[in-house]
Design a protein around this motif. Structure first.
Motif, PDB file in Angstrom:
ATOM      1  N   HIS A 241       0.839  -1.187   0.000  1.00  0.00           N
ATOM      2  CA  HIS A 241       0.000   0.000   0.000  1.00  0.00           C
ATOM      3  C   HIS A 241       0.887   1.253   0.000  1.00  0.00           C
ATOM      4  O   HIS A 241       2.102   1.162   0.189  1.00  0.00           O
ATOM      5  N   GLN A 242       0.254   2.384  -0.222  1.00  0.00           N
ATOM      6  CA  GLN A 242       0.965   3.661  -0.206  1.00  0.00           C
ATOM      7  C   GLN A 242       0.129   4.712   0.507  1.00  0.00           C
ATOM      8  O   GLN A 242      -1.093   4.764   0.339  1.00  0.00           O
ATOM      9  N   THR A 243       0.778   5.546   1.320  1.00  0.00           N
ATOM     10  CA  THR A 243       0.104   6.667   1.972  1.00  0.00           C
ATOM     11  C   THR A 243       0.795   7.966   1.572  1.00  0.00           C
ATOM     12  O   THR A 243       1.996   7.994   1.298  1.00  0.00           O
ATOM     13  N   ALA A 244       0.027   9.037   1.523  1.00  0.00           N
ATOM     14  CA  ALA A 244       0.572  10.350   1.188  1.00  0.00           C
ATOM     15  C   ALA A 244      -0.185  11.414   1.964  1.00  0.00           C
ATOM     16  O   ALA A 244      -1.396  11.307   2.166  1.00  0.00           O
ATOM     17  N   TRP A 245       0.533  12.441   2.407  1.00  0.00           N
ATOM     18  CA  TRP A 245      -0.110  13.581   3.046  1.00  0.00           C
ATOM     19  C   TRP A 245       0.562  14.861   2.585  1.00  0.00           C
ATOM     20  O   TRP A 245       1.717  14.855   2.152  1.00  0.00           O
ATOM     21  N   GLN A 246      -0.197  15.950   2.666  1.00  0.00           N
ATOM     22  CA  GLN A 246       0.304  17.235   2.180  1.00  0.00           C
ATOM     23  C   GLN A 246      -0.310  18.388   2.970  1.00  0.00           C
ATOM     24  O   GLN A 246      -1.493  18.361   3.303  1.00  0.00           O
ATOM     25  N   LEU A 247       0.518  19.387   3.274  1.00  0.00           N
ATOM     26  CA  LEU A 247       0.079  20.654   3.848  1.00  0.00           C
ATOM     27  C   LEU A 247       0.295  21.759   2.823  1.00  0.00           C
ATOM     28  O   LEU A 247       1.303  21.746   2.103  1.00  0.00           O
ATOM     29  N   GLY A 248      -0.631  22.704   2.754  1.00  0.00           N
ATOM     30  CA  GLY A 248      -0.482  23.824   1.832  1.00  0.00           C
ATOM     31  C   GLY A 248      -1.057  25.096   2.416  1.00  0.00           C
ATOM     32  O   GLY A 248      -1.983  25.056   3.220  1.00  0.00           O
ATOM     33  N   ALA A 249      -0.484  26.219   2.015  1.00  0.00           N
ATOM     34  CA  ALA A 249      -0.990  27.516   2.481  1.00  0.00           C
ATOM     35  C   ALA A 249      -0.662  28.583   1.457  1.00  0.00           C
ATOM     36  O   ALA A 249       0.277  28.439   0.658  1.00  0.00           O
ATOM     37  N   ALA A 250      -1.439  29.652   1.476  1.00  0.00           N
ATOM     38  CA  ALA A 250      -1.197  30.793   0.595  1.00  0.00           C
ATOM     39  C   ALA A 250      -1.663  32.068   1.292  1.00  0.00           C
ATOM     40  O   ALA A 250      -2.589  32.035   2.121  1.00  0.00           O
ATOM     41  N   TYR A 251      -1.014  33.176   0.939  1.00  0.00           N
ATOM     42  CA  TYR A 251      -1.428  34.479   1.488  1.00  0.00           C
ATOM     43  C   TYR A 251      -1.284  35.522   0.389  1.00  0.00           C
ATOM     44  O   TYR A 251      -0.230  35.636  -0.245  1.00  0.00           O
ATOM     45  N   ASP A 252      -2.362  36.278   0.173  1.00  0.00           N
ATOM     46  CA  ASP A 252      -2.381  37.316  -0.855  1.00  0.00           C
ATOM     47  C   ASP A 252      -2.115  38.670  -0.212  1.00  0.00           C
ATOM     48  O   ASP A 252      -2.958  39.215   0.503  1.00  0.00           O
ATOM     49  N   PHE A 253      -0.913  39.215  -0.465  1.00  0.00           N
ATOM     50  CA  PHE A 253      -0.539  40.518   0.068  1.00  0.00           C
ATOM     51  C   PHE A 253      -0.985  41.669  -0.829  1.00  0.00           C
ATOM     52  O   PHE A 253      -0.741  42.832  -0.520  1.00  0.00           O
ATOM     53  N   GLY A 254      -1.630  41.364  -1.960  1.00  0.00           N
ATOM     54  CA  GLY A 254      -2.019  42.382  -2.911  1.00  0.00           C
ATOM     55  C   GLY A 254      -0.938  42.590  -3.951  1.00  0.00           C
ATOM     56  O   GLY A 254      -1.151  42.387  -5.146  1.00  0.00           O
ATOM     57  N   MET A 255       0.235  43.003  -3.516  1.00  0.00           N
ATOM     58  CA  MET A 255       1.355  43.194  -4.438  1.00  0.00           C
ATOM     59  C   MET A 255       1.951  41.850  -4.878  1.00  0.00           C
ATOM     60  O   MET A 255       2.670  41.779  -5.875  1.00  0.00           O
ATOM     61  N   ALA A 256       1.636  40.767  -4.144  1.00  0.00           N
ATOM     62  CA  ALA A 256       2.077  39.421  -4.490  1.00  0.00           C
ATOM     63  C   ALA A 256       1.282  38.407  -3.677  1.00  0.00           C
ATOM     64  O   ALA A 256       0.916  38.674  -2.532  1.00  0.00           O
ATOM     65  N   LYS A 257       1.040  37.237  -4.290  1.00  0.00           N
ATOM     66  CA  LYS A 257       0.432  36.127  -3.575  1.00  0.00           C
ATOM     67  C   LYS A 257       1.486  35.044  -3.419  1.00  0.00           C
ATOM     68  O   LYS A 257       2.087  34.598  -4.406  1.00  0.00           O
ATOM     69  N   LEU A 258       1.723  34.617  -2.176  1.00  0.00           N
ATOM     70  CA  LEU A 258       2.747  33.627  -1.891  1.00  0.00           C
ATOM     71  C   LEU A 258       2.114  32.266  -1.605  1.00  0.00           C
ATOM     72  O   LEU A 258       1.051  32.188  -0.979  1.00  0.00           O
ATOM     73  N   PHE A 259       2.799  31.190  -2.050  1.00  0.00           N
ATOM     74  CA  PHE A 259       2.302  29.827  -1.906  1.00  0.00           C
ATOM     75  C   PHE A 259       3.371  28.950  -1.246  1.00  0.00           C
ATOM     76  O   PHE A 259       4.569  29.157  -1.454  1.00  0.00           O
ATOM     77  N   GLY A 260       2.930  27.958  -0.492  1.00  0.00           N
ATOM     78  CA  GLY A 260       3.858  26.993   0.079  1.00  0.00           C
ATOM     79  C   GLY A 260       3.198  25.642   0.256  1.00  0.00           C
ATOM     80  O   GLY A 260       2.008  25.553   0.585  1.00  0.00           O
ATOM     81  N   GLN A 261       3.965  24.561   0.023  1.00  0.00           N
ATOM     82  CA  GLN A 261       3.462  23.198   0.188  1.00  0.00           C
ATOM     83  C   GLN A 261       4.567  22.306   0.752  1.00  0.00           C
ATOM     84  O   GLN A 261       5.749  22.490   0.442  1.00  0.00           O
ATOM     85  N   TYR A 262       4.166  21.343   1.556  1.00  0.00           N
ATOM     86  CA  TYR A 262       5.101  20.314   2.005  1.00  0.00           C
ATOM     87  C   TYR A 262       4.327  19.018   2.169  1.00  0.00           C
ATOM     88  O   TYR A 262       3.193  19.013   2.666  1.00  0.00           O
ATOM     89  N   GLY A 263       4.943  17.907   1.757  1.00  0.00           N
ATOM     90  CA  GLY A 263       4.263  16.631   1.889  1.00  0.00           C
ATOM     91  C   GLY A 263       5.198  15.453   1.799  1.00  0.00           C
ATOM     92  O   GLY A 263       6.382  15.594   1.451  1.00  0.00           O
ATOM     93  N   GLN A 264       4.661  14.270   2.115  1.00  0.00           N
ATOM     94  CA  GLN A 264       5.437  13.043   2.073  1.00  0.00           C
ATOM     95  C   GLN A 264       4.610  11.915   1.466  1.00  0.00           C
ATOM     96  O   GLN A 264       3.387  11.868   1.629  1.00  0.00           O
ATOM     97  N   ILE A 265       5.310  11.015   0.770  1.00  0.00           N
ATOM     98  CA  ILE A 265       4.720   9.814   0.196  1.00  0.00           C
ATOM     99  C   ILE A 265       5.508   8.625   0.709  1.00  0.00           C
ATOM    100  O   ILE A 265       6.747   8.617   0.624  1.00  0.00           O
TER     101      ILE A 265
END
Length: 353
Positions: A241-265
């Motif tokens: 079998h295989q398991t996977a999980w992921q966290l993600g977040a984003a924030y829109d500052f107006g002048m830029a929108k930033l993204f981040g993700q981290y996960g494991q398989i």
């Protein structure tokens, strides 16, 4: 021959016409889709340079049919049939051995309880992956999508072996989505293995949160059965079998929108395979119609004594000509342990209908 219209029959005729109009309004059907074509030099790490026209690199080309019938009391019946195609050559599917309705093929009910669908649809993990990187669901250019899902089957993949099993969509499945509670919602999917090398079941879910400029997600899936696309479980000797999980977040500052993700398989097989993946990105508006997009993804694959790293950087500019049409220019650098770096340069046009 003329048929006289009697005044006494007018209410019955009018009622019939109103009833037919009501039936037409009770059900709505839409035809929609997307065509994406890009031209340039395409090169994955460890592979030859290819100068060509490509379909679906920024977003996979597809055509869809969907509808909803109002059943009354806030309850609706829904359906969706969506097929990928390669716009550069006019063939069906994302690649060779793809099923025809690979994007969606489902029927369901929606109401105050949320949405319930049966058939084939995108997985909760895939939805979380595409929402929290600046290139969305781009299988060609998004580092996050490439490192989680893009089993390119070339020499580079033979070295790295994109580990995620089960495709970006599951068939033979039940999907449930909750109503929104403020900015919070959740989705669950369960797919049957249905015999053969597929033991099954697969199951997974995500939680999504959107509130003002901030958004976040957590997603998880457990896979024992493969789908028509994606990596095959037969590539892992002794697969269980295989398991996977992921966290993600984003924030829109107006002048830029930033993204981040981290996960494991984690793949449980004769040789246990663990993969850790991180992605950071940004979308920076340029005037009222443009945006600079940038994303860096790094994936570390550990299979016993063998460790491989994949590092992908993508920078591009996307310009909206209208609400439905945009043009873009992309540079992508793809690095993989012990093989030659790949460099991709492309310009493209995307149209939604």
């Amino acid at each position: 021959m003329q048929i006289p219209f009697h005044a006494g029959r007018r209410p019955a005729a009018l009622a019939l016409l109103l009833g037919l109009a009501g039936m037409a309004q009770a059900q709505s059907v839409s035809i929609y889709g997307l065509l994406d074509l890009s031209a340039g030099q395409f090169q994955n790490a460890g592979e030859a340079k290819l100068k060509r026209v490509e379909s679906g690199r920024m977003a996979t080309s597809y055509i869809g049919f969907s509808g909803a019938e109002d059943l009354g009391g806030g309850l609706k019946a829904t359906f969706a049939l969506e097929s990928f195609f390669l716009a550069d050559v006019g063939t069906a599917g994302r690649f060779g051995p793809d099923v025809f309705w690979a994007r969606s093929a489902n029927v369901g009910l929606s109401g105050a309880f949320g949405t319930l669908r049966a058939g084939r649809a995108g997985t909760p993990l895939f939805v979380s992956t595409l929402l929290f990187n600046p290139f969305g669901d781009s299988f060609g250019f998004s580092p996050a999508i490439r490192q989680w899902y893009n089993n390119n089957k070339g020499p580079g993949n033979a070295v790295f072996q994109t580990p995620l099993i089960g495709d970006s969509g599951w068939g033979n499945a039940i999907f449930y989505g909750t109503p929104k509670f403020g900015g919070l919602s959740a989705n669950i999917a369960v797919a049957a293995g249905e015999g053969g090398v597929n033991k099954g079941p697969n199951y997974g879910g995500n939680v999504l949160y959107f509130a003002g400029p901030f958004s976040a997600t957590v997603a998880y899936q457990h896979v024992e059965a493969n789908g028509p696309g994606g990596n095959s479980l037969t590539n892992f000797a002794g697969f269980d079998h295989q398991t996977a999980w992921q966290l993600g977040a984003a924030y829109d500052f107006g002048m830029a929108k930033l993204f981040g993700q981290y996960g494991q398989i984690e793949t449980d097989a004769t040789t246990e395979v663990k993969t850790k993946t991180v992605q950071i990105g940004a979308s920076i508006p340029v005037g009222p119609a443009g945006a600079v997009l940038a994303s860096y993804g790094e994936s570390k694959r550990d299979a016993g004594a063998v460790e491989r790293n994949n590092k992908t950087l993508t920078v591009g500019y996307d310009h909206n000509l209208s609400k439905r049409t945009d043009v873009y220019a992309i540079y992508l650098q793809d690095k993989l342990t012990d093989v030659k770096t790949g460099n991709t340069y492309a310009v493209g046009l995307r149209h939604k209908f």
